[in-house]
Design a protein around this motif. Sequence first.
Motif, PDB file in Angstrom:
ATOM      1  N   LEU A 126      41.456  44.950  46.820  1.00 48.27           N
ATOM      2  CA  LEU A 126      42.236  44.691  45.613  1.00 48.27           C
ATOM      3  C   LEU A 126      41.949  43.303  45.073  1.00 48.27           C
ATOM      4  O   LEU A 126      41.805  43.121  43.848  1.00 48.27           O
ATOM      5  N   GLN A 127      41.854  42.318  45.965  1.00 45.89           N
ATOM      6  CA  GLN A 127      41.575  40.962  45.509  1.00 45.89           C
ATOM      7  C   GLN A 127      40.174  40.881  44.886  1.00 45.89           C
ATOM      8  O   GLN A 127      39.987  40.233  43.859  1.00 45.89           O
ATOM      9  N   GLY A 128      39.199  41.562  45.495  1.00 48.99           N
ATOM     10  CA  GLY A 128      37.857  41.584  44.931  1.00 48.99           C
ATOM     11  C   GLY A 128      37.818  42.281  43.590  1.00 48.99           C
ATOM     12  O   GLY A 128      37.103  41.849  42.669  1.00 48.99           O
ATOM     13  N   TYR A 129      38.606  43.354  43.464  1.00 46.87           N
ATOM     14  CA  TYR A 129      38.665  44.109  42.208  1.00 46.87           C
ATOM     15  C   TYR A 129      39.260  43.250  41.092  1.00 46.87           C
ATOM     16  O   TYR A 129      38.773  43.255  39.954  1.00 46.87           O
ATOM     17  N   ALA A 130      40.298  42.489  41.430  1.00 43.86           N
ATOM     18  CA  ALA A 130      40.913  41.603  40.448  1.00 43.86           C
ATOM     19  C   ALA A 130      39.913  40.554  39.980  1.00 43.86           C
ATOM     20  O   ALA A 130      39.832  40.243  38.783  1.00 43.86           O
ATOM     21  N   LYS A 131      39.135  40.024  40.907  1.00 46.14           N
ATOM     22  CA  LYS A 131      38.138  39.015  40.559  1.00 46.14           C
ATOM     23  C   LYS A 131      37.071  39.598  39.643  1.00 46.14           C
ATOM     24  O   LYS A 131      36.639  38.952  38.674  1.00 46.14           O
ATOM     25  N   GLU A 132      36.659  40.847  39.920  1.00 45.42           N
ATOM     26  CA  GLU A 132      35.658  41.513  39.078  1.00 45.42           C
ATOM     27  C   GLU A 132      36.148  41.655  37.641  1.00 45.42           C
ATOM     28  O   GLU A 132      35.361  41.580  36.691  1.00 45.42           O
ATOM     29  N   LYS A 136      43.478  36.787  37.822  1.00 43.66           N
ATOM     30  CA  LYS A 136      43.867  35.933  38.933  1.00 43.66           C
ATOM     31  C   LYS A 136      44.873  36.663  39.824  1.00 43.66           C
ATOM     32  O   LYS A 136      45.887  37.163  39.346  1.00 43.66           O
ATOM     33  N   LEU A 137      44.571  36.696  41.100  1.00 42.41           N
ATOM     34  CA  LEU A 137      45.477  37.310  42.064  1.00 42.41           C
ATOM     35  C   LEU A 137      45.407  36.485  43.346  1.00 42.41           C
ATOM     36  O   LEU A 137      44.443  36.578  44.106  1.00 42.41           O
ATOM     37  N   ALA A 138      46.432  35.673  43.549  1.00 46.87           N
ATOM     38  CA  ALA A 138      46.448  34.786  44.711  1.00 46.87           C
ATOM     39  C   ALA A 138      46.483  35.591  46.009  1.00 46.87           C
ATOM     40  O   ALA A 138      47.098  36.665  46.072  1.00 46.87           O
ATOM     41  N   TYR A 139      45.825  35.066  47.023  1.00 47.16           N
ATOM     42  CA  TYR A 139      45.779  35.750  48.318  1.00 47.16           C
ATOM     43  C   TYR A 139      47.182  36.020  48.848  1.00 47.16           C
ATOM     44  O   TYR A 139      47.462  37.096  49.378  1.00 47.16           O
ATOM     45  N   SER A 140      48.081  35.045  48.660  1.00 49.23           N
ATOM     46  CA  SER A 140      49.449  35.190  49.174  1.00 49.23           C
ATOM     47  C   SER A 140      50.234  36.274  48.443  1.00 49.23           C
ATOM     48  O   SER A 140      51.246  36.766  48.956  1.00 49.23           O
ATOM     49  N   ALA A 141      49.765  36.661  47.252  1.00 46.39           N
ATOM     50  CA  ALA A 141      50.486  37.667  46.462  1.00 46.39           C
ATOM     51  C   ALA A 141      50.021  39.083  46.755  1.00 46.39           C
ATOM     52  O   ALA A 141      50.709  40.049  46.392  1.00 46.39           O
ATOM     53  N   VAL A 142      48.872  39.229  47.415  1.00 44.91           N
ATOM     54  CA  VAL A 142      48.288  40.558  47.605  1.00 44.91           C
ATOM     55  C   VAL A 142      49.143  41.437  48.516  1.00 44.91           C
ATOM     56  O   VAL A 142      49.451  42.588  48.180  1.00 44.91           O
ATOM     57  N   ALA A 143      49.517  40.908  49.683  1.00 43.99           N
ATOM     58  CA  ALA A 143      50.268  41.716  50.654  1.00 43.99           C
ATOM     59  C   ALA A 143      51.599  42.224  50.100  1.00 43.99           C
ATOM     60  O   ALA A 143      51.883  43.427  50.176  1.00 43.99           O
TER      61      ALA A 143
END
Length: 219
Positions: A126-132, A136-143
Amino acid sequence: LRVFRVANQQNSADGFGRFVEQKVAEMMRENKMITRLGFAAQDPHWNDTINRLLLRNVDVARRRRKGQAAEEVEEVQSVHKSVERLVLESAPDKARWEVFDESDQKKALCVAFIVERKRLPTPQQLQGYAKERGEKLAYSAVAPLLKDFQEALFGAALGTTVRGEDSLRNAASGRLLASSVKNNRWTFEVASGDRMVIVYTADKQPIVEVSHEWYNWLS
């Protein structure tokens, strides 16, 4: 009352306790109308009891629809299996907007991932998809984002048809009775036929895919 959901309450991350679980089991023993229950018991005994009674109600409802006598179903077999893959097959009856807040851009990102790749993302995916996508999706917000999204997704899937596949690629389809994710332990309880509950578990996120019907529902 055919649907009763009390899961994911505030301050209930570790469950409601054995006393509450016993009371829910007693409620299910008396109530033969509830066929969808959003409640995950932690105690193995009460979890098994609740699942058996829920499956009884499902069978009673099926008999009632066919005009047959609503006989009690007491002998229900529970089978425990590991799960490598879970496919969401039949889409929910409710509309997508009733499940996901259309104005929530982060959850919209999760929906977009599933529509595009037809599977539930891992945190890293999900974080990689957001970057693509330049978001912006902070690591702390993913979980916490995925936790909320999964709860909504699997809550909507209760009562729908799913297909589970174990490590030996043995597959079985049935109606999703309950699901939970706690401390990265995944559990799916599936009614397979009238007399069996398959309890699928995994110690890491299994592959969760969606059917074309779900794809249409999410699109």
